[in-house]
Design a protein around this motif. Structure first.
Motif, PDB file in Angstrom:
ATOM      1  N   ARG A  22       0.880  -1.349  -0.024  1.00 53.48           N
ATOM      2  CA  ARG A  22       0.145   0.020   0.122  1.00 53.48           C
ATOM      3  C   ARG A  22       0.753   1.288   0.100  1.00 53.48           C
ATOM      4  NH1 ARG A  22      -2.359  -0.591   4.662  1.00 53.48           N
ATOM      5  NH2 ARG A  22      -4.430  -1.654   3.775  1.00 53.48           N
ATOM      6  N   GLN A  58      -7.381  -7.288  -1.271  1.00 55.09           N
ATOM      7  CA  GLN A  58      -7.576  -6.247  -0.190  1.00 55.09           C
ATOM      8  C   GLN A  58      -7.492  -4.760  -0.823  1.00 55.09           C
ATOM      9  OE1 GLN A  58      -8.855  -6.361   2.737  1.00 55.09           O
ATOM     10  NE2 GLN A  58      -8.653  -4.091   2.995  1.00 55.09           N
ATOM     11  N   LEU A  59      -6.507  -4.730  -1.658  1.00 52.17           N
ATOM     12  CA  LEU A  59      -6.112  -3.483  -2.317  1.00 52.17           C
ATOM     13  C   LEU A  59      -7.287  -3.181  -3.245  1.00 52.17           C
ATOM     14  CD1 LEU A  59      -2.299  -3.669  -2.636  1.00 52.17           C
ATOM     15  CD2 LEU A  59      -3.447  -2.381  -1.109  1.00 52.17           C
ATOM     16  N   SER A  61     -10.265  -4.023  -2.739  1.00 50.73           N
ATOM     17  CA  SER A  61     -11.360  -3.612  -1.945  1.00 50.73           C
ATOM     18  C   SER A  61     -11.576  -2.112  -1.716  1.00 50.73           C
ATOM     19  CB  SER A  61     -11.710  -4.325  -0.989  1.00 50.73           C
ATOM     20  OG  SER A  61     -10.751  -4.158   0.024  1.00 50.73           O
ATOM     21  N   GLU A  62     -10.199  -1.464  -1.405  1.00 47.49           N
ATOM     22  CA  GLU A  62      -9.872  -0.333  -0.979  1.00 47.49           C
ATOM     23  C   GLU A  62      -9.608   0.699  -2.106  1.00 47.49           C
ATOM     24  OE1 GLU A  62      -5.897  -0.269   1.296  1.00 47.49           O
ATOM     25  OE2 GLU A  62      -6.639  -1.842   2.556  1.00 47.49           O
ATOM     26  N   ASP A 137      -3.796   9.993   8.869  1.00 47.21           N
ATOM     27  CA  ASP A 137      -4.674   8.955   9.321  1.00 47.21           C
ATOM     28  C   ASP A 137      -4.871   9.063  11.028  1.00 47.21           C
ATOM     29  OD1 ASP A 137      -4.957   7.932   6.781  1.00 47.21           O
ATOM     30  OD2 ASP A 137      -3.357   6.534   7.119  1.00 47.21           O
ATOM     31  N   ARG A 157     -14.170   5.999   5.940  1.00 46.42           N
ATOM     32  CA  ARG A 157     -13.108   5.212   5.566  1.00 46.42           C
ATOM     33  C   ARG A 157     -12.827   4.571   4.171  1.00 46.42           C
ATOM     34  NH1 ARG A 157     -10.408   4.853  10.391  1.00 46.42           N
ATOM     35  NH2 ARG A 157     -11.736   4.978  12.155  1.00 46.42           N
ATOM     36  N   GLY A 158     -13.917   4.231   3.690  1.00 42.47           N
ATOM     37  CA  GLY A 158     -13.877   3.775   2.249  1.00 42.47           C
ATOM     38  C   GLY A 158     -13.614   4.842   1.283  1.00 42.47           C
ATOM     39  N   ALA A 161      -9.881   5.364   1.592  1.00 49.19           N
ATOM     40  CA  ALA A 161      -9.233   4.473   0.924  1.00 49.19           C
ATOM     41  C   ALA A 161      -8.882   4.839  -0.638  1.00 49.19           C
ATOM     42  CB  ALA A 161      -9.793   3.193   1.079  1.00 49.19           C
ATOM     43  N   ARG A 162      -9.840   5.079  -1.005  1.00 47.47           N
ATOM     44  CA  ARG A 162      -9.709   5.382  -2.497  1.00 47.47           C
ATOM     45  C   ARG A 162      -9.030   6.829  -2.860  1.00 47.47           C
ATOM     46  NH1 ARG A 162     -14.802   5.203  -6.091  1.00 47.47           N
ATOM     47  NH2 ARG A 162     -13.238   5.021  -7.860  1.00 47.47           N
ATOM     48  N   GLN A 164      -6.696   8.031  -1.171  1.00 50.65           N
ATOM     49  CA  GLN A 164      -5.237   7.741  -0.610  1.00 50.65           C
ATOM     50  C   GLN A 164      -4.258   8.468  -1.581  1.00 50.65           C
ATOM     51  OE1 GLN A 164      -3.973   8.124   2.283  1.00 50.65           O
ATOM     52  NE2 GLN A 164      -4.300   6.115   3.451  1.00 50.65           N
TER      53      GLN A 164
END
Length: 236
Positions: A22, A58-59, A61-62, A137, A157-158, A161-162, A164
């Protein structure tokens, strides 16, 4: 090399690789749209295909990785339209979170926000991008916890994540850091010190609006740089 940073310690190996991968994406060690080949990733991070596949899921989903038909996983490439949409939603959610923090946060959470803001102000100038993102964060962890709303927690948080990668663009801009310090201080003053919900909402929205302007500017500049070689070759 990135693989050397993956240590076999107490944390699960998958979690370690996920964190390093990440941070590599956010530090632009991969190009937007770059195809992610499992064998190369296994070699880079010195782990099995099973671990890499779990991390890629996982990445995805982020929002940092996108699965493209007939190509497989690639680094997500955000357009200016995507970025504006994300910042619009982020501004609305953070504004609401700021207002709710002003109304609901405990004394301990208000004090913790102050500590986070002071640490960011004191150290951000010498911190690298990963450290700046980690401190941001921490700020959002306190803000979201103090808002005491699980729906905002999940949704924000969703979005974060996008967004970032765009936060990385804005925090790397030389003219952005002093303004970020002022904006976080304004949020702290309104939400934690004065407990003024309207002012906290406005301060949060102002922070997102200004971050969006810088991120979109940097995104446009990066896209121009990427087009220049192709344009130059076409003219030859």
């Amino acid at each position: 090399m990135a693989a050397q940073r993956v240590q076999r310690v107490a944390a699960p190996l998958r979690a370690q690789v996920l964190e390093v991968f990440r941070q590599d994406i956010l530090a632009a060690e991969f190009e937007p749209g770059e195809r992610l080949v499992e064998a190369r990733l296994c070699e880079r991070y010195e782990v099995s295909r099973t671990v890499i596949r779990e991390v890629l899921r996982q990445l995805e989903s982020e929002g940092l990785v996108t699965i493209v038909p007939n190509r497989g996983p690639v680094i997500t490439e955000l357009t200016a339209f995507d970025a504006r949409a994300l910042f619009e939603v982020r501004g609305a959610l953070e504004g609401l979170a700021g207002a709710l923090f002003a109304e609901r946060a405990t004394a301990e959470q208000r004090e913790e926000m102050g500590r986070v803001v002071r640490r960011f102000s004191r150290t951000c100038g010498e911190a690298d991008l990963a450290e700046r993102l980690a401190m941001k964060d921490d700020f959002y962890d306190v803000l979201i916890a103090g808002a005491v709303n699980p729906v905002i927690d999940s949704m924000l948080r969703g979005v974060h994540a996008r967004v970032q990668m765009l936060r990385g663009l804005s925090l790397q801009a030389e003219d952005r850091l002093p303004e970020t310090v002022k904006e976080l201080a304004a949020i702290y003053d309104a939400a934690a010190v004065r407990g003024d919900a309207d002012a906290a909402r406005a301060a949060c929205e102002d922070h997102v609006r200004k971050a969006a302007a810088i991120a979109l500017r940097e995104l446009a500049a990066r896209q121009r740089e990427e087009r220049q070689p192709a344009d130059g070759q076409a003219g030859q």
